[in-house]
Motif scaffolding. Structure first.
Motif, PDB file in Angstrom:
ATOM      1  N   UNK A   1      21.760 -17.178 -46.718  1.00 19.62           N
ATOM      2  CA  UNK A   1      20.420 -16.007 -46.562  1.00 19.62           C
ATOM      3  C   UNK A   1      19.735 -14.702 -47.599  1.00 19.62           C
ATOM      4  N   UNK A   2      19.055 -15.744 -48.551  1.00 15.13           N
ATOM      5  CA  UNK A   2      19.594 -14.616 -49.599  1.00 15.13           C
ATOM      6  C   UNK A   2      19.067 -12.477 -48.951  1.00 15.13           C
ATOM      7  N   UNK A   3      18.783 -12.405 -48.220  1.00 15.72           N
ATOM      8  CA  UNK A   3      18.734 -11.219 -47.972  1.00 15.72           C
ATOM      9  C   UNK A   3      17.617 -10.566 -48.999  1.00 15.72           C
ATOM     10  N   UNK A   4      16.922 -11.516 -49.059  1.00 20.22           N
ATOM     11  CA  UNK A   4      15.322 -11.092 -49.566  1.00 20.22           C
ATOM     12  C   UNK A   4      13.875 -11.419 -48.898  1.00 20.22           C
TER      13      UNK A   4
ATOM     14  N   UNK B   1      20.372 -17.163 -60.215  1.00 17.66           N
ATOM     15  CA  UNK B   1      21.043 -15.906 -60.171  1.00 17.66           C
ATOM     16  C   UNK B   1      21.702 -15.318 -58.942  1.00 17.66           C
ATOM     17  N   UNK B   2      20.522 -16.612 -57.945  1.00 17.34           N
ATOM     18  CA  UNK B   2      21.298 -16.028 -56.378  1.00 17.34           C
ATOM     19  C   UNK B   2      22.235 -16.261 -56.195  1.00 17.34           C
ATOM     20  N   UNK B   3      22.673 -17.899 -57.003  1.00 16.02           N
ATOM     21  CA  UNK B   3      24.211 -18.749 -57.119  1.00 16.02           C
ATOM     22  C   UNK B   3      25.106 -18.488 -57.634  1.00 16.02           C
ATOM     23  N   UNK B   4      25.277 -17.247 -58.328  1.00 16.24           N
ATOM     24  CA  UNK B   4      26.118 -16.361 -59.046  1.00 16.24           C
ATOM     25  C   UNK B   4      26.555 -15.663 -58.479  1.00 16.24           C
ATOM     26  N   UNK B   5      26.012 -14.881 -57.337  1.00  8.18           N
ATOM     27  CA  UNK B   5      26.693 -13.708 -56.846  1.00  8.18           C
ATOM     28  C   UNK B   5      27.099 -14.342 -55.634  1.00  8.18           C
TER      29      UNK B   5
END
Length: 150
Positions: free
Chosen positions: A71-74, A146-150
């Motif tokens: 879940x990206x929370x976006x 970008x999301x996967x690097x979080x």
């Protein structure tokens, strides 16, 4: 008539090396997209919706262990295309879409729902973003690294 709930999920399916799975809509040839789907009930948890839609549209089972939804929370709020507004209650013109992703092995079997989709392709993420008909779907695919690097 039962109207669609104007709240949905978008699930970007990808491999570890950022190939993205796109599926072509049966009713709209040339319309390529990630998995999408509306809540079945106003109180349905978003993860439940994402898990259900992923399975219904591709046959992929998110078991929470080997295949985990993220879940990206976006979320995006977008204008519902006029051609699809009849599915919603009168006066509803916007939808809120919650973004998820799931990493899968490249050789995972894909079992499309023929009433919804006719074909699937794997593309490098930049090409996949270019092929999507939905601007919010394309933007989510572009944000994948970008999301996967979080």
């Amino acid at each position: 008539m039962t109207y669609k709930i104007p709240e949905s999920v978008l699930v970007v399916i990808h491999t570890a090396d950022l190939e993205v799975l796109l599926i072509e809509r049966t009713a709209n040839p040339g319309y390529w997209q990630s998995v999408t789907g509306s809540l079945d009930a106003i109180d349905e948890p978003l993860l439940t919706t994402a898990t259900r839609e992923l399975f219904e549209e591709t046959g992929i089972v998110a078991d929470g262990e080997r295949i985990k939804l993220r879940d990206w929370g976006m979320s995006n709020v977008y204008e519902i295309y006029p051609v699809w507004r009849h599915r919603y209650a009168p006066g509803v013109t916007q939808n809120t879409e919650h973004i998820f992703s799931v990493e899968v092995p490249r050789d995972i079997p894909i079992l499309l729902s023929p009433r919804e989709h006719t074909a699937h392709i794997w593309l490098p993420y930049l090409e996949a973003a270019d092929k999507c008909f939905s601007p919010s779907n394309a933007e989510a695919i572009l944000q994948l690294p970008r999301q996967l690097s979080r």
